[in-house]
Design an enzyme around this catalytic site. Structure first.
Site, PDB file in Angstrom:
ATOM      1  N   GLY A 150       0.845  -1.500  -0.109  1.00 42.95           N
ATOM      2  CA  GLY A 150      -0.017   0.333  -0.163  1.00 42.95           C
ATOM      3  C   GLY A 150       0.780   1.351   0.027  1.00 42.95           C
ATOM      4  O   GLY A 150       0.885   2.378  -0.176  1.00 42.95           O
ATOM      5  N   GLU A 154      12.673   3.357  -7.687  1.00 44.50           N
ATOM      6  CA  GLU A 154      13.766   4.345  -6.370  1.00 44.50           C
ATOM      7  C   GLU A 154      12.907   5.510  -6.794  1.00 44.50           C
ATOM      8  O   GLU A 154      13.811   6.479  -7.275  1.00 44.50           O
ATOM      9  CB  GLU A 154      15.210   3.942  -7.132  1.00 44.50           C
TER      10      GLU A 154
HETATM   11  C1  LIG Z   1      11.446  -5.118  -9.978  1.00 45.36           C
HETATM   12  C2  LIG Z   1      11.288  -3.855  -8.927  1.00 45.36           C
HETATM   13  C3  LIG Z   1      11.801  -4.046  -8.194  1.00 45.36           C
HETATM   14  C4  LIG Z   1      11.967  -2.850  -7.273  1.00 45.36           C
HETATM   15  N1  LIG Z   1      12.729  -2.986  -5.805  1.00 45.36           N
HETATM   16  C5  LIG Z   1      12.412  -1.895  -4.740  1.00 45.36           C
HETATM   17  C6  LIG Z   1      13.565  -2.896  -3.715  1.00 45.36           C
HETATM   18  O1  LIG Z   1      14.479  -3.062  -3.162  1.00 45.36           O
HETATM   19  N2  LIG Z   1      13.643  -1.983  -2.281  1.00 45.36           N
HETATM   20  C7  LIG Z   1      12.489  -1.271  -2.175  1.00 45.36           C
HETATM   21  O2  LIG Z   1      11.695  -0.939  -1.079  1.00 45.36           O
HETATM   22  N3  LIG Z   1      11.030  -1.172  -2.890  1.00 45.36           N
HETATM   23  C8  LIG Z   1      10.937  -1.857  -4.491  1.00 45.36           C
HETATM   24  N4  LIG Z   1      10.084  -1.661  -5.454  1.00 45.36           N
HETATM   25  C9  LIG Z   1       9.641  -1.262  -5.494  1.00 45.36           C
HETATM   26  C10 LIG Z   1       9.450   0.843  -6.221  1.00 45.36           C
HETATM   27  O3  LIG Z   1      10.106   1.784  -5.582  1.00 45.36           O
HETATM   28  C11 LIG Z   1       7.879   0.660  -6.187  1.00 45.36           C
HETATM   29  O4  LIG Z   1       6.899   0.170  -6.938  1.00 45.36           O
HETATM   30  C12 LIG Z   1       7.541   2.152  -6.901  1.00 45.36           C
HETATM   31  O5  LIG Z   1       8.338   3.555  -5.971  1.00 45.36           O
HETATM   32  C13 LIG Z   1       6.268   2.655  -7.700  1.00 45.36           C
HETATM   33  O6  LIG Z   1       5.466   2.281  -5.660  1.00 45.36           O
HETATM   34  P1  LIG Z   1       3.944   1.476  -6.152  1.00 45.36           P
HETATM   35  O7  LIG Z   1       4.454   0.232  -6.945  1.00 45.36           O
HETATM   36  O8  LIG Z   1       3.396   1.495  -5.102  1.00 45.36           O
HETATM   37  O9  LIG Z   1       3.441   2.620  -7.309  1.00 45.36           O
HETATM   38  P2  LIG Z   1       1.951   4.283  -6.997  1.00 45.36           P
HETATM   39  O10 LIG Z   1       3.249   4.652  -5.756  1.00 45.36           O
HETATM   40  O11 LIG Z   1       0.623   3.619  -6.347  1.00 45.36           O
HETATM   41  O12 LIG Z   1       2.312   4.393  -8.796  1.00 45.36           O
HETATM   42  C14 LIG Z   1       1.737   4.677  -9.229  1.00 45.36           C
HETATM   43  C15 LIG Z   1       1.676   5.738 -10.300  1.00 45.36           C
HETATM   44  O13 LIG Z   1       0.779   6.809  -9.857  1.00 45.36           O
HETATM   45  C16 LIG Z   1       1.650   7.647  -9.892  1.00 45.36           C
HETATM   46  N5  LIG Z   1       2.103   8.439  -8.706  1.00 45.36           N
HETATM   47  C17 LIG Z   1       1.736   8.550  -7.601  1.00 45.36           C
HETATM   48  N6  LIG Z   1       1.880   8.953  -6.120  1.00 45.36           N
HETATM   49  C18 LIG Z   1       1.739  10.722  -7.420  1.00 45.36           C
HETATM   50  C19 LIG Z   1       1.961  11.721  -6.886  1.00 45.36           C
HETATM   51  N7  LIG Z   1       1.814  12.241  -6.323  1.00 45.36           N
HETATM   52  N8  LIG Z   1       1.707  12.610  -8.293  1.00 45.36           N
HETATM   53  C20 LIG Z   1       1.840  12.018  -9.522  1.00 45.36           C
HETATM   54  N9  LIG Z   1       1.906  10.531 -10.282  1.00 45.36           N
HETATM   55  C21 LIG Z   1       1.750  10.365  -8.936  1.00 45.36           C
HETATM   56  C22 LIG Z   1       3.733   7.150 -10.461  1.00 45.36           C
HETATM   57  O14 LIG Z   1       4.012   7.806 -10.286  1.00 45.36           O
HETATM   58  C23 LIG Z   1       2.856   5.787 -10.637  1.00 45.36           C
HETATM   59  O15 LIG Z   1       2.598   6.595 -12.201  1.00 45.36           O
HETATM   60  C24 LIG Z   1      11.082  -2.065  -7.077  1.00 45.36           C
HETATM   61  C25 LIG Z   1       9.811  -2.856  -7.994  1.00 45.36           C
HETATM   62  C26 LIG Z   1       9.856  -3.328  -8.882  1.00 45.36           C
HETATM   63  C27 LIG Z   1       8.922  -3.363  -9.704  1.00 45.36           C
END
Ligand SMILES: Cc1cc2nc3c(=O)[nH]c(=O)nc-3n(C[C@H](O)[C@H](O)[C@H](O)COP(=O)(O)OP(=O)(O)OC[C@H]3O[C@@H](n4cnc5c(N)ncnc54)[C@H](O)[C@@H]3O)c2cc1C
Length: 394
Positions: free
Chosen positions: A142, A376
């Site tokens: 989340g 990131e």
């Molecule tokens: C292959 C992979 C490896 C990863 N490795 C790590 C790791 O080692 N450690 C770790 O902690 N995390 C890791 N991550 C997690 C990654 O950092 C997150 O997926 C990323 O930060 C996006 O978060 P979310 O997936 O919840 O997307 P969300 O935050 O739900 O975003 C969905 C969309 O909404 C947009 N959005 C959200 N808020 C706003 C806003 N305020 N203004 C404009 N647009 C917005 C985003 O830009 C995106 O387009 C990894 C992810 C993947 C897919």
């Protein structure tokens, strides 16, 4: 490799792409490893979605897992820029190994070097330079972009903390022995309750959940972590309790330059393939690179890559020089991930039908490039950072 090989050694005004002797030697040794050991394994690792353990051992032997780690902890005591060169060179051949080395150096080792106590450094940094693999656990189901909304909780139990919650998307999670993990120890204080912990995979109450089946960087493991009354000793708090938000922001600022390096490595790999293929492929009685339409596409790809590369190198050199690099790091990640996606996509088109099948390398570069806009900090989050810094927040 000595500490004195930093960017500061560069003569004033020298081009960003000019390397010191140590940087050149290091880059050549990583390229030799990537070509000789990594390239032959890339296809199988992508197919099986698994890193070859033999390669992991070689990464340690080559000193790739503790590039900036001081010599007293068994590291190479090199610059951040050197770590960036390693990620670029590895990603030119395989972005999964690129991110494997990137997370270890730019997130895990850096957090420990900067915030670890001398006991923590002795115990963990030494292991990370020689045999232990690290992971960085911030995101949850989340809370991604809104990372500080995390639900993982840490409750003070006197001599230890008890952690409960789930982390998601954790890179290197299958292979890792040590996790820099964030949990909120004081939810009433909001983000000021977030605390960083060093969690060992063997701690009671810690387990690995689902492994993701991904589009790209398939050999890099991405997993869920489960914490059920996970017992973490007090001495494993990294930095001060309640300062985890600062640790996460500052490590990710540096980490973004690493992702930029991964992206320029991918783009370079794809461009080199496209240059070679268009010189060989014959249509209408000549090599297709003899058509101006193809030449202009290649020229544009090379120009965009050069721009992205300069941005990544500059941000890394700024970091090594002690300058504020936050805006430049966000710009470098944003731009290089876009360039990587464009260059790899064009490379597929220049291969024609052959670009679309797994017998040729370019479709993988394109799949691997997509992650640059997501982890990131998504591209929107980079734009938000850049906008805040150029406009100023009220
Ligand atoms: C292959 C992979 C490896 C990863 N490795 C790590 C790791 O080692 N450690 C770790 O902690 N995390 C890791 N991550 C997690 C990654 O950092 C997150 O997926 C990323 O930060 C996006 O978060 P979310 O997936 O919840 O997307 P969300 O935050 O739900 O975003 C969905 C969309 O909404 C947009 N959005 C959200 N808020 C706003 C806003 N305020 N203004 C404009 N647009 C917005 C985003 O830009 C995106 O387009 C990894 C992810 C993947 C897919």
């Amino acid at each position: 490799m000595s500490h004195s090989q930093s960017a500061i050694e560069q003569p004033t005004g020298s081009p960003l792409t000019t390397f010191s002797e140590d940087e050149q030697m290091f880059r050549s040794s990583v390229r030799e490893f990537a070509e000789g050991e990594l390239r032959p394994r890339v296809e199988e690792m992508d197919e099986k979605a698994k890193l070859d353990p033999a390669l992991i051992r070689q990464c340690f032997e080559l000193g790739l897992m503790g590039i900036e780690t001081p010599e007293e902890y068994g590291g190479a005591a090199a610059t951040f820029f050197t770590a960036i060169l390693a990620v670029e060179e590895l990603s030119r051949v395989d972005a999964s190994v690129g991110v494997f080395v990137d997370v270890q150096n730019t997130l895990v080792n850096n957090a420990l070097i900067r915030w670890g106590t001398s006991d923590q450094k002795q115990k963990y940094l030494t292991g990370l330079a020689s045999q232990s693999i690290g992971a960085y656990a911030l995101s949850e189901a989340g809370s991604g972009s809104d990372a500080f909304a995390m639900q993982t909780r840490a409750v003070d139990k006197g001599d230890h903390y008890s952690l409960n919650g789930q982390k998601l998307w954790i890179t290197n999670g299958i292979e890792a022995d040590i996790f820099v993990l964030f949990a909120n120890a004081n939810p009433e204080a909001g983000y000021r309750g977030i605390t960083a912990f060093v969690v060992e995979k063997g701690f009671p109450g810690f387990s690995i959940g689902k492994k993701e089946n991904k589009l790209g960087i398939r050999a890099s493991s991405t997993v869920e972590l489960i914490l059920e009354d996970c017992k973490v000793p007090k001495e494993n708090v990294l930095g001060e309790a309640g300062k985890g938000y600062k640790i996460s922001i500052e490590t990710l600022n540096e980490g973004r330059i690493g992702i930029g390096a991964q992206m320029i490595g991918i783009a370079r790999g794809a461009l080199e393939c496209a240059l070679a293929y268009t010189g060989e492929r014959q249509q209408f009685g000549r090599a297709i690179n003899q058509f101006q339409g193809v030449q202009f596409q290649l020229a544009e790809m090379a120009t965009e890559l050069e721009a992205a590369r300069l941005m990544v190198y500059n941000a890394a050199r700024m970091k090594d020089s002690g300058l504020n690099f936050v805006k430049e790091a966000a710009m470098a990640k944003l731009y290089s991930s876009r360039v990587a996606e464009r260059i790899t996509s064009r490379a597929i088109e220049l291969y024609g039908g052959y670009g679309y099948v797994k017998d040729y390398p370019v479709e993988k570069y394109w799949r691997d490039s997509k992650i640059g806009a997501i982890y990131e900090g998504t591209s929107n989050m980079q734009l938000q950072t850049i906008a805040k810094l150029i406009i100023g927040s009220k």
